[in-house]
Design an enzyme around this catalytic site. Sequence first.
Site, PDB file in Angstrom:
ATOM      1  N   LYS A 115      -3.948  -1.441  55.549  1.00 14.88           N
ATOM      2  CA  LYS A 115      -3.241  -1.891  56.811  1.00 14.88           C
ATOM      3  C   LYS A 115      -2.251  -2.247  57.416  1.00 14.88           C
ATOM      4  CE  LYS A 115      -7.716  -2.141  59.641  1.00 14.88           C
ATOM      5  NZ  LYS A 115      -9.025  -3.134  60.294  1.00 14.88           N
ATOM      6  N   LYS A 197     -12.565  10.646  55.177  1.00 15.70           N
ATOM      7  CA  LYS A 197     -13.642  10.342  55.841  1.00 15.70           C
ATOM      8  C   LYS A 197     -13.658  10.541  57.069  1.00 15.70           C
ATOM      9  CE  LYS A 197     -16.356   6.212  57.052  1.00 15.70           C
ATOM     10  NZ  LYS A 197     -16.040   4.146  57.081  1.00 15.70           N
ATOM     11  N   LYS A 200     -12.408   7.280  64.043  1.00 11.14           N
ATOM     12  CA  LYS A 200     -11.833   7.641  64.538  1.00 11.14           C
ATOM     13  C   LYS A 200     -10.162   7.350  65.396  1.00 11.14           C
ATOM     14  CE  LYS A 200     -13.484   3.698  65.252  1.00 11.14           C
ATOM     15  NZ  LYS A 200     -14.679   1.599  65.273  1.00 11.14           N
TER      16      LYS A 200
END
Length: 333
Positions: A115, A197, A200
């Site tokens: 992140k 994966k 969102k």
Amino acid sequence: MIDGKKILFSGMQATGTLTLGNYLGALKNWVTLSNEYECYYSVVDLHSITVRQDPEELRTRARNLLTLYIAAGLDPEKNCIYYQSHVSGHAELAWILECFTYVGELNRMTQFKDKARKHADNINAGLYTYPVLMAADILLYQADVVPVGSDQMQHLEITRDIAGRFNSLYGDIFTIPEPYIGKAGARIMSLQDPEKKMSKSDENPNASVYLLDEPSVIMKKFKRAVTDSEGCIAYRDEQPGIRNLIDIYCAATDKTVDEALKEFEGQGYGTLKTAVGESVVAILEPLQKRFKELSEEKTYIDSIIKKNAEKAEATAQKTLKAAQEAVGFPARM
Ligand code: TRP
């Protein structure tokens, strides 16, 4: 233990729109688990502000997420469904636990490193201490089990380490949580890059099926799903696109891989894609209908929010008090 049932805690962030991956990988299993455990399912909005959010959008998304929990089948009378920000104990316990967490441990968190790379202009301290807040979430409710994806396993391990450290200093204040490893929650991959994966936050809208996508959009996304040029339906590493479609089909229909393979033997990719799309529409359409209905029942949802926040608060306060006393804070008069 509450009424002979073990306690389960989990949460999701209200960032982005939930995908089919979130549903088949987590939410659908939460519903099954809710029969067996005393469950706390939180909308973890404190975690969300570690990256910059538009305030109104965050509020709307958090409300939608909470409504989706219920639309997906979680009974809000039996499960404690609540906003993390409504229970101040999360932040208070997180502070205490931060004083029992080493910088060296946090430095090893792979999600923080990822992140920090993604949000290089906003590497704030909250992003760094995020795992400790997650530990506070879990420990506040004395959770026995936590269903988490593999990406959160490291955070669960640090939770166990912090709890063990605290307990060895002050006695049995916290239950040491176990990861819930049940029937593998399906790991759903991107429809455009099946090595990744389903996310969102994918920039390509065709990569993810969103829970509130219209049926026609869902069908279109499956028709465009990336496959391969092998031309035969098999379940193997060399055909990650086909394997992902089969995984989705099995998760949506509760069939086994063998059953699915038999069903599609000798069929073309087009047939498979249509069948998978239809199986997904069949589970999402009723969920969407329920979501729409619930969204209109404003007073009902408001009452759920209020009642469950109070319930969560009562449990959280007990643990928080025990931790405050353990570290030497004076009792309140
Ligand atoms: N960090 C988790 C995620 O992004 C969400 C989360 C916050 C969570 N607190 C939790 C999950 C406690 C399980 C238990 O997926």
